[in-house]
Design an enzyme around this catalytic site. Structure first.
Site, PDB file in Angstrom:
ATOM      1  N   LYS A  81      18.445  39.725  31.129  1.00 20.21           N
ATOM      2  CA  LYS A  81      18.448  39.891  32.592  1.00 20.21           C
ATOM      3  C   LYS A  81      18.648  38.556  33.295  1.00 20.21           C
ATOM      4  O   LYS A  81      19.425  38.461  34.232  1.00 20.21           O
ATOM      5  CB  LYS A  81      17.138  40.502  33.096  1.00 20.21           C
ATOM      6  CG  LYS A  81      16.354  41.301  32.090  1.00 20.21           C
ATOM      7  CD  LYS A  81      16.827  42.714  31.931  1.00 20.21           C
ATOM      8  CE  LYS A  81      16.087  43.371  30.779  1.00 20.21           C
ATOM      9  NZ  LYS A  81      16.366  44.744  30.574  1.00 20.21           N
ATOM     10  N   ASP A 140       5.354  40.168  25.655  1.00 23.03           N
ATOM     11  CA  ASP A 140       6.779  40.504  25.744  1.00 23.03           C
ATOM     12  C   ASP A 140       7.277  40.179  27.142  1.00 23.03           C
ATOM     13  O   ASP A 140       6.896  40.834  28.109  1.00 23.03           O
ATOM     14  CB  ASP A 140       6.967  41.997  25.436  1.00 23.03           C
ATOM     15  CG  ASP A 140       8.433  42.381  25.460  1.00 23.03           C
ATOM     16  OD1 ASP A 140       9.281  41.511  25.176  1.00 23.03           O
ATOM     17  OD2 ASP A 140       8.738  43.553  25.751  1.00 23.03           O
ATOM     18  N   TRP A 198       7.016  50.357  28.484  1.00 24.25           N
ATOM     19  CA  TRP A 198       8.421  50.613  28.160  1.00 24.25           C
ATOM     20  C   TRP A 198       8.426  51.484  26.903  1.00 24.25           C
ATOM     21  O   TRP A 198       7.792  51.130  25.901  1.00 24.25           O
ATOM     22  CB  TRP A 198       9.088  49.262  27.903  1.00 24.25           C
ATOM     23  CG  TRP A 198      10.539  49.283  27.580  1.00 24.25           C
ATOM     24  CD1 TRP A 198      11.538  49.860  28.303  1.00 24.25           C
ATOM     25  CD2 TRP A 198      11.169  48.661  26.448  1.00 24.25           C
ATOM     26  NE1 TRP A 198      12.744  49.631  27.698  1.00 24.25           N
ATOM     27  CE2 TRP A 198      12.555  48.906  26.560  1.00 24.25           C
ATOM     28  CE3 TRP A 198      10.709  47.922  25.366  1.00 24.25           C
ATOM     29  CZ2 TRP A 198      13.469  48.438  25.626  1.00 24.25           C
ATOM     30  CZ3 TRP A 198      11.618  47.450  24.439  1.00 24.25           C
ATOM     31  CH2 TRP A 198      12.976  47.713  24.571  1.00 24.25           C
TER      32      TRP A 198
HETATM   33  C1  LMR Z   1      14.887  48.902  30.772  1.00 23.41           C
HETATM   34  O1  LMR Z   1      13.667  49.037  30.636  1.00 23.41           O
HETATM   35  O2  LMR Z   1      15.572  49.627  31.505  1.00 23.41           O
HETATM   36  C2  LMR Z   1      15.590  47.786  30.055  1.00 23.41           C
HETATM   37  O3  LMR Z   1      14.671  47.017  29.358  1.00 23.41           O
HETATM   38  C3  LMR Z   1      16.725  48.231  29.231  1.00 23.41           C
HETATM   39  C4  LMR Z   1      16.294  49.008  28.021  1.00 23.41           C
HETATM   40  O4  LMR Z   1      16.733  48.634  26.926  1.00 23.41           O
HETATM   41  O5  LMR Z   1      15.557  49.995  28.131  1.00 23.41           O
END
Ligand code: LMR
Length: 398
Positions: free
Chosen positions: A246, A211, A130
């Site tokens: 979520k 996480d 992420w």
């Molecule tokens: C995502 O990866 O889309 C979610 O965790 C929302 C975000 O804050 O990026």
């Protein structure tokens, strides 16, 4: 005064929400941000949340500041979910837990803490991860590197490379891990692979930072935290950030938590105090409404059981959409396998679409997804799945 301020390119995920909103096309689809929409394309308000909110609203309650680390019942809720209600580590009071402003807030508070107390440590994230993991840890002063993870050739994991890489790290280096529903790939380690990863973490004295933002969306509430409970069993001391965004559909309430597994109660008290100190200096105390909702739902047996079932309804709808998308793509592109879509877990599927193909699907079809090819499967529904499958087949066929 501000002439030297550089423009912001925008966030690769959150920026898509605005672009989707501004798109005038009626058949546009939002597969960008990781948000669960129901089969009508609506953001659900869970029944358990509505019941908790009715309790909060009637009679109206005053809104004092919450404690810096949140409501006691909220902290207990995080601990029980992650470690198990009867876990010895909780009875031993070895876990410091604080409420945080979402999972992002937990990462920030944790990263600041680690950088202050382990200033030499570097941080390693999965390749890919992420995007905000990198941003948050760099923002706290870390040099951030990547460990081998996703293998595009097999849609699996470069497991041997991952283990070899972890073995090169220095004591106290931070390894950011996703216990379930890996973001962005949806590709998770097996339990046997977790055992091996955690053995290296232990042997090299690395600091695991787990996480977990999707508990309940993978297999189930307990299987999804296998890595966390295994790490406790192995005697590791580590960090966990968790999010209720979520699984309680409470995105805007910013409900997250940070837990630190310590050696003993005295250590946990010291860590708890330092987390409070960090929080005071960043935002003082967490928001109240979402905190009370979590506290009420998680600490009432009937509401808790209702909640778990509501999460599993969301999980199962996503799995159904995965199957339908796979079947549809395999029918449209005979001879090609889309098995990876049904093997991946959680909200996301890493489609393998190139940035050019993603740009085309946005431009020609109004289907919004992250430039790395990640789609949020939770944005698919009975009304848009054929449209999306057609568009994907169209951009994939050349
Ligand atoms: C995502 O990866 O889309 C979610 O965790 C929302 C975000 O804050 O990026």
């Amino acid at each position: 005064m501000f002439s030297h301020v550089e423009p912001y390119a925008g966030d690769p995920i959150l920026g898509l929400m605005d672009k989707h909103k501004q798109d005038p096309r009626a058949d546009k689809v939002n597969l960008g941000v990781g948000v669960y929409f129901d089969n009508d394309g609506k953001l659900p308000v869970l029944n358990c949340v509505q019941k908790a909110e009715a309790q909060i609203a009637n009679p109206p309650k005053p809104r004092p500041y919450l404690p810096m680390d949140g409501l006691p019942g909220y902290r207990a809720a995080c601990q029980n979910l992650l470690f198990g209600k009867d876990a010895q580590v909780l009875k031993d009071k070895r876990v410091a837990t604080t409420a945080t402003i979402g999972g992002s807030g937990a990462l920030k508070v944790g990263a600041d803490f680690i950088h202050a107390w382990f200033p030499q440590a570097k941080c390693y994230v999965s390749d890919p991860t992420w995007a905000n993991h990198i941003g948050i840890f760099e923002g706290s002063g870390f040099a951030v590197g990547k460990y081998p993870y996703y293998d595009a050739a097999t849609n699996g994991i470069k497991f041997d490379e991952l283990i070899a890489f972890l073995n090169t790290l220095q004591a106290h280096d931070v390894v950011l891990l996703h216990p379930c529903c890996h973001n962005p790939t949806g590709v998770d380690l097996t339990q046997a692979q977790w055992d091996q990863v955690l053995e290296v973490v232990k042997a090299k004295n690395l600091l695991a930072f787990m996480d977990i933002a999707y508990q309940g969306f993978g297999e189930d509430m307990d299987a999804d935290v296998y890595a966390i409970r295994k790490a406790v069993d192995m005697g590791l001391l580590f960090f966990v950030s968790n999010s209720f965004s979520k699984n309680l559909s409470l995105y805007g309430e910013r409900v997250g938590g940070l837990s630190v597994v310590c050696k003993d109660e005295a250590q946990a008290k010291a860590v708890q105090g330092q987390l409070q100190f960090n929080i005071r200096r960043i935002y003082s105390s967490p928001p109240s409404h979402g905190g009370h909702v979590v506290d009420i739902v998680m600490n009432d047996d009937a509401l808790f059981n209702e909640w778990v079932q509501e999460v599993y309804v969301m999980r199962d709808r996503i799995k159904d959409m995965r199957q339908k998308l796979r079947d549809s793509l395999e029918a449209k592109l005979p001879g090609r396998s889309f098995e990876y879509i049904t093997k991946q877990n959680g909200m996301f599927s890493y489609t393998g679409l190139t940035p050019e193909q993603v740009a085309r699907i946005i431009k020609d079809f109004g289907i919004y997804m992250v430039a790395n090819g990640r789609i949020s499967v939770a944005g698919l529904n009975a009304s848009n799945i054929d449209y999306v499958a057609n568009a994907m087949a169209e951009v994939l066929k050349d």
